[in-house]
Scaffold this active site. Sequence first.
Site, mmCIF file in Angstrom:
data_model
loop_
_atom_site.group_PDB
_atom_site.id
_atom_site.type_symbol
_atom_site.label_atom_id
_atom_site.label_comp_id
_atom_site.label_asym_id
_atom_site.label_seq_id
_atom_site.Cartn_x
_atom_site.Cartn_y
_atom_site.Cartn_z
ATOM 1 N N ASP A 161 0.791 -1.241 0.000
ATOM 2 C CA ASP A 161 0.000 0.000 0.000
ATOM 3 C C ASP A 161 0.823 1.291 0.000
ATOM 4 O OD1 ASP A 161 -1.958 -1.922 0.225
ATOM 5 O OD2 ASP A 161 -2.815 -1.170 2.084
ATOM 6 N N ASP A 217 -4.802 -0.697 -1.708
ATOM 7 C CA ASP A 217 -6.193 -0.448 -1.371
ATOM 8 C C ASP A 217 -6.849 0.047 -2.653
ATOM 9 O OD1 ASP A 217 -6.442 -1.129 1.299
ATOM 10 O OD2 ASP A 217 -6.827 0.902 1.990
ATOM 11 N N HIS A 274 -10.635 0.981 -3.254
ATOM 12 C CA HIS A 274 -11.999 1.013 -2.738
ATOM 13 C C HIS A 274 -12.999 1.516 -3.779
ATOM 14 C CE1 HIS A 274 -10.512 -0.061 1.124
ATOM 15 N NE2 HIS A 274 -9.867 1.078 1.332
ATOM 16 N N HIS A 308 -16.412 1.135 6.068
ATOM 17 C CA HIS A 308 -14.975 1.453 6.137
ATOM 18 C C HIS A 308 -14.750 2.955 5.935
ATOM 19 C CE1 HIS A 308 -10.745 0.515 6.009
ATOM 20 N NE2 HIS A 308 -10.599 1.000 4.781
ATOM 21 N N HIS A 313 -10.467 7.201 1.150
ATOM 22 C CA HIS A 313 -9.071 7.103 0.711
ATOM 23 C C HIS A 313 -8.955 6.024 -0.347
ATOM 24 C CE1 HIS A 313 -9.574 4.126 3.928
ATOM 25 N NE2 HIS A 313 -8.699 3.385 3.240
ATOM 26 N N LYS A 320 -7.150 -4.805 -3.135
ATOM 27 C CA LYS A 320 -8.000 -5.291 -2.050
ATOM 28 C C LYS A 320 -8.967 -4.202 -1.607
ATOM 29 C CE LYS A 320 -4.283 -4.148 1.223
ATOM 30 N NZ LYS A 320 -4.858 -3.048 1.983
ATOM 31 N N CYS A 357 -1.913 -2.321 7.739
ATOM 32 C CA CYS A 357 -1.880 -3.246 6.605
ATOM 33 C C CYS A 357 -0.597 -4.072 6.540
ATOM 34 C CB CYS A 357 -2.147 -2.492 5.308
ATOM 35 S SG CYS A 357 -3.837 -1.820 5.275
#
Length: 194
Positions: free
Chosen positions: A9, A51, A53, A59, A73, A98, A150
Amino acid sequence: MKRALIIVDVQKDFCEGGSLAVDGGAAVASRLTDYVEQHGEEYGAIVTTQDWHIKPGDHFSETPDFVDSWPPHCVAGTQGAAFHPNLDVSSVDAMFRKGQYAAAYSGFEGHLAQAGDAQGTAEDSPSLGEWLSQRGVTDVDVAGIATDYCVRATALDAARAGFHTRVLKELCAGIADDLEPTYRELEAGGVALA
């Protein structure tokens, strides 16, 4: 023994100036670039996690508690989700995304990103654990952002999956001022610190 490096990340939103910045994130990106340049040949594979999203539910929050909920984010396809420019990804063999529709801290929740797939991954693409196992990887080094979230989750999952796991402390940036509790948890989970 075949070792892989997992870079966790190292994205713009997690570095200075990003929506969920971690102090030292940009410096970690630079140190990782230097490290891969000097040590990349020691690894049978180098992978990244992101990440990514789309609609991660609870979240994201307008009033985050910074434990289970966070400001928006790393929204899929945005500049914030991109790798930090200090991180050279030209030597990366595979990228795993993810958290598309739920919180996801561990890279082992991620799936191989497909070229041109703005949504992140195909559901049938291999997970990080599957991809590493298919390539005969037995040992992993984990580095990136954030040590106490993470990176911790990825390293603990790697150890649980049977990989000999090390966290490269100097190639990570953490959120907490005191990372000793995280280091103790990692060691208790069978993760070596280097």
